[in-house]
Scaffold this active site. Structure first.
Site, PDB file in Angstrom:
ATOM      1  N   PRO A   1      29.625 104.840  77.542  1.00  0.00           N
ATOM      2  CA  PRO A   1      30.357 104.054  76.032  1.00  0.00           C
ATOM      3  C   PRO A   1      31.181 102.519  76.497  1.00  0.00           C
ATOM      4  CG  PRO A   1      31.705 105.862  76.974  1.00  0.00           C
ATOM      5  CD  PRO A   1      30.151 105.517  77.905  1.00  0.00           C
TER       6      PRO A   1
ATOM      7  N   ARG B   1      41.742 116.729  94.776  1.00  0.00           N
ATOM      8  CA  ARG B   1      40.499 116.745  93.557  1.00  0.00           C
ATOM      9  C   ARG B   1      39.656 118.257  93.815  1.00  0.00           C
ATOM     10  NH1 ARG B   1      38.038 111.602  95.819  1.00  0.00           N
ATOM     11  NH2 ARG B   1      36.148 111.877  93.835  1.00  0.00           N
TER      12      ARG B   1
ATOM     13  N   VAL C   1      30.800 113.145  93.370  1.00  0.00           N
ATOM     14  CA  VAL C   1      30.635 114.574  95.377  1.00  0.00           C
ATOM     15  C   VAL C   1      31.294 115.384  94.011  1.00  0.00           C
ATOM     16  CG1 VAL C   1      31.511 112.392  96.977  1.00  0.00           C
ATOM     17  CG2 VAL C   1      32.763 113.411  95.650  1.00  0.00           C
ATOM     18  N   ASP C   2      31.469 115.887  92.819  1.00  0.00           N
ATOM     19  CA  ASP C   2      31.451 116.997  91.860  1.00  0.00           C
ATOM     20  C   ASP C   2      30.937 117.847  92.388  1.00  0.00           C
ATOM     21  OD1 ASP C   2      30.113 116.474  90.603  1.00  0.00           O
ATOM     22  OD2 ASP C   2      31.786 114.918  88.962  1.00  0.00           O
TER      23      ASP C   2
ATOM     24  N   CYS D   1      32.501 117.834 111.252  1.00  0.00           N
ATOM     25  CA  CYS D   1      33.516 117.631 112.012  1.00  0.00           C
ATOM     26  C   CYS D   1      34.181 116.002 112.138  1.00  0.00           C
ATOM     27  CB  CYS D   1      32.998 117.540 113.282  1.00  0.00           C
ATOM     28  SG  CYS D   1      33.978 117.696 114.603  1.00  0.00           S
TER      29      CYS D   1
ATOM     30  N   GLY E   1      26.709 106.859  82.833  1.00  0.00           N
ATOM     31  CA  GLY E   1      27.984 106.878  83.456  1.00  0.00           C
ATOM     32  C   GLY E   1      28.532 105.945  84.639  1.00  0.00           C
ATOM     33  N   THR E   2      28.076 104.736  85.061  1.00  0.00           N
ATOM     34  CA  THR E   2      28.601 104.314  85.921  1.00  0.00           C
ATOM     35  C   THR E   2      28.464 103.298  85.791  1.00  0.00           C
ATOM     36  OG1 THR E   2      28.238 104.290  88.232  1.00  0.00           O
ATOM     37  CG2 THR E   2      25.881 104.037  86.786  1.00  0.00           C
TER      38      THR E   2
ATOM     39  N   HIS F   1      26.349 109.917  98.199  1.00  0.00           N
ATOM     40  CA  HIS F   1      28.135 109.887  98.316  1.00  0.00           C
ATOM     41  C   HIS F   1      28.711 111.635  99.380  1.00  0.00           C
ATOM     42  CE1 HIS F   1      28.721 105.586  95.659  1.00  0.00           C
ATOM     43  NE2 HIS F   1      28.188 105.588  97.071  1.00  0.00           N
TER      44      HIS F   1
HETATM   45  P1  OAD Z   1      33.005 103.857  87.680  1.00  0.00           P
HETATM   46  O1  OAD Z   1      34.778 105.197  87.627  1.00  0.00           O
HETATM   47  O2  OAD Z   1      33.428 103.014  88.530  1.00  0.00           O
HETATM   48  O3  OAD Z   1      32.185 104.283  86.355  1.00  0.00           O
HETATM   49  C1  OAD Z   1      32.580 104.996  85.648  1.00  0.00           C
HETATM   50  C2  OAD Z   1      31.602 104.633  84.018  1.00  0.00           C
HETATM   51  O4  OAD Z   1      31.429 105.634  83.169  1.00  0.00           O
HETATM   52  C3  OAD Z   1      32.277 104.317  83.766  1.00  0.00           C
HETATM   53  O5  OAD Z   1      30.762 102.693  83.540  1.00  0.00           O
HETATM   54  C4  OAD Z   1      33.179 105.133  82.074  1.00  0.00           C
HETATM   55  O6  OAD Z   1      32.231 103.473  80.751  1.00  0.00           O
HETATM   56  C5  OAD Z   1      31.404 105.499  81.875  1.00  0.00           C
HETATM   57  N1  OAD Z   1      31.511 106.238  80.741  1.00  0.00           N
HETATM   58  C6  OAD Z   1      33.381 107.344  80.529  1.00  0.00           C
HETATM   59  N2  OAD Z   1      33.460 107.991  79.831  1.00  0.00           N
HETATM   60  C7  OAD Z   1      31.746 108.094  80.223  1.00  0.00           C
HETATM   61  C8  OAD Z   1      30.725 109.395  79.219  1.00  0.00           C
HETATM   62  N3  OAD Z   1      31.457 110.802  78.688  1.00  0.00           N
HETATM   63  N4  OAD Z   1      29.768 109.121  79.083  1.00  0.00           N
HETATM   64  C9  OAD Z   1      29.377 108.189  79.863  1.00  0.00           C
HETATM   65  N5  OAD Z   1      29.612 107.344  80.280  1.00  0.00           N
HETATM   66  C10 OAD Z   1      31.158 107.438  81.208  1.00  0.00           C
HETATM   67  O7  OAD Z   1      32.565 105.427  88.595  1.00  0.00           O
HETATM   68  P2  OAD Z   1      31.770 105.227  88.988  1.00  0.00           P
HETATM   69  O8  OAD Z   1      30.153 104.413  88.734  1.00  0.00           O
HETATM   70  O9  OAD Z   1      30.750 106.810  89.773  1.00  0.00           O
HETATM   71  O10 OAD Z   1      32.111 105.576  95.148  1.00  0.00           O
HETATM   72  O11 OAD Z   1      32.084 104.785  89.878  1.00  0.00           O
HETATM   73  C11 OAD Z   1      30.739 104.536  91.943  1.00  0.00           C
HETATM   74  C12 OAD Z   1      31.753 104.571  93.053  1.00  0.00           C
HETATM   75  O12 OAD Z   1      32.729 104.246  92.867  1.00  0.00           O
HETATM   76  C13 OAD Z   1      32.058 106.008  92.754  1.00  0.00           C
HETATM   77  O13 OAD Z   1      30.707 106.953  93.582  1.00  0.00           O
HETATM   78  C14 OAD Z   1      32.771 106.350  94.908  1.00  0.00           C
HETATM   79  C15 OAD Z   1      34.001 104.926  93.603  1.00  0.00           C
HETATM   80  O14 OAD Z   1      34.678 104.090  94.650  1.00  0.00           O
HETATM   81  C16 OAD Z   1      33.246 106.456  96.391  1.00  0.00           C
HETATM   82  O15 OAD Z   1      33.691 107.065  96.561  1.00  0.00           O
HETATM   83  C17 OAD Z   1      32.070 106.005  97.352  1.00  0.00           C
END
Ligand code: OAD
Length: 259
Positions: free
Chosen positions: A219, A63, A104-105, A128, A192-193, A120
């Site tokens: 989207p 990653r 985390v990027d 450690c 984007g979540t 996160h």
């Molecule tokens: P997800 O992969 O669950 O969701 C990503 C969201 O981004 C989805 O709703 C997509 O529709 C949307 N999306 C895709 N392309 C996009 C774009 N160009 N512009 C805007 N939105 C777009 O990711 P997160 O919600 O970030 O946690 O996931 C939350 C957490 O779950 C992460 O931080 C991670 C994961 O497990 C840990 O690792 C603790």
């Protein structure tokens, strides 16, 4: 929407993997999402790490290499510009802007975002695994590929771990406090979540309780779509620059309008 941004005193932006999608960073739950190919319990828990640290580090190494080849996109750039938005700093919108990310990027950091809480953690930091006193605080490591493999704690030479929050672990108390404080805002954007991982997913509810105007940029429909005041359907890399353009236009018109 642009008028709301210009009128707000406090704006809070919560971001997730979708904000980095246009940069080429895989999301977790999309069609090519990481959790479609891997099981979180095999790779993103302390039990998985205790069982097989090499495997978990291999995944993080992969990653890190992927993210190292990516660059902030237009969504990161607009958010960074808004985060420097105090009038004294010559910013774009006259509000205090706080950015809360689940990512985390570190692409928000690379874009120059200020007032950023990385809920996160960061894929570019380690701590450690044995929690020795000096190694309990994260240190930065940008080696790609990872070296040595698996990485060691520079203080006690024990195993290092990625300084990210795994499933079953708590977020840093100070970060949760900052996030809850930031939810008391005038405009709250969830960008984007998928809005299903707590506690981040609860922040939009918290913002509503404080009377914030809530907006989703995505989207697709998500768990937050029916809760927010406005759902803007589209990529963050398109919608945020458009909002920025409209806000600039509105701000210009206000300046030109005679008293
Ligand atoms: P997800 O992969 O669950 O969701 C990503 C969201 O981004 C989805 O709703 C997509 O529709 C949307 N999306 C895709 N392309 C996009 C774009 N160009 N512009 C805007 N939105 C777009 O990711 P997160 O919600 O970030 O946690 O996931 C939350 C957490 O779950 C992460 O931080 C991670 C994961 O497990 C840990 O690792 C603790």
């Amino acid at each position: 929407m642009a008028a709301r941004l210009l009128a707000a005193r406090r704006v809070t932006i919560l971001t997730g993997a979708g904000v980095s999608a246009a940069s080429g960073v895989p999301t977790f739950r999309g069609p090519d999402g990481l959790w479609r190919q891997y099981r979180p319990e095999d790779l993103a828990t302390s039990t998985a790490f205790a069982r097989n640290p090499e495997l978990v580090w291999e995944w993080y190494g992969w990653r890190r290499a992927k993210v190292a080849a990516c660059h902030p996109n237009a969504a990161h750039t607009v958010i960074a510009a808004w985060s420097a938005s105090e009038a004294a700093e010559g910013g774009r919108i006259p509000a205090d802007v706080m950015v809360l990310t689940q990512n985390v990027d570190d692409l928000h950091l690379r874009a120059g975002t200020r007032r950023l809480v990385r809920l996160h953690g960061s894929i570019w930091e380690m701590s450690c695994w044995g929690r020795c006193s000096a190694g309990a605080s994260p240190w930065r490591d940008e080696n790609v590929p990872l070296s040595p493999m698996p990485p060691r704690c520079p203080h006690c030479r024990g195993l290092a771990r990625p300084a990210v929050v795994w499933f079953g672990e708590s977020l840093r108390a100070a970060d949760v406090e900052s996030a809850i404080d930031a939810a008391a805002c005038d405009v709250f954007l969830t960008v984007g979540t998928s809005a299903i991982v707590y506690p981040a997913a609860g922040l939009v509810h918290e913002a509503r309780r404080h009377g914030a105007f809530t907006v989703e940029i995505n989207p697709d429909d998500t768990a937050a779509s029916t809760i927010v005041d406005v759902a803007l359907h589209g990529g963050a890399e398109q919608i945020l620059p458009e909002l920025d353009r409209l806000a600039k236009q509105d701000a210009g018109a206000r300046l030109r309008r005679p008293e």
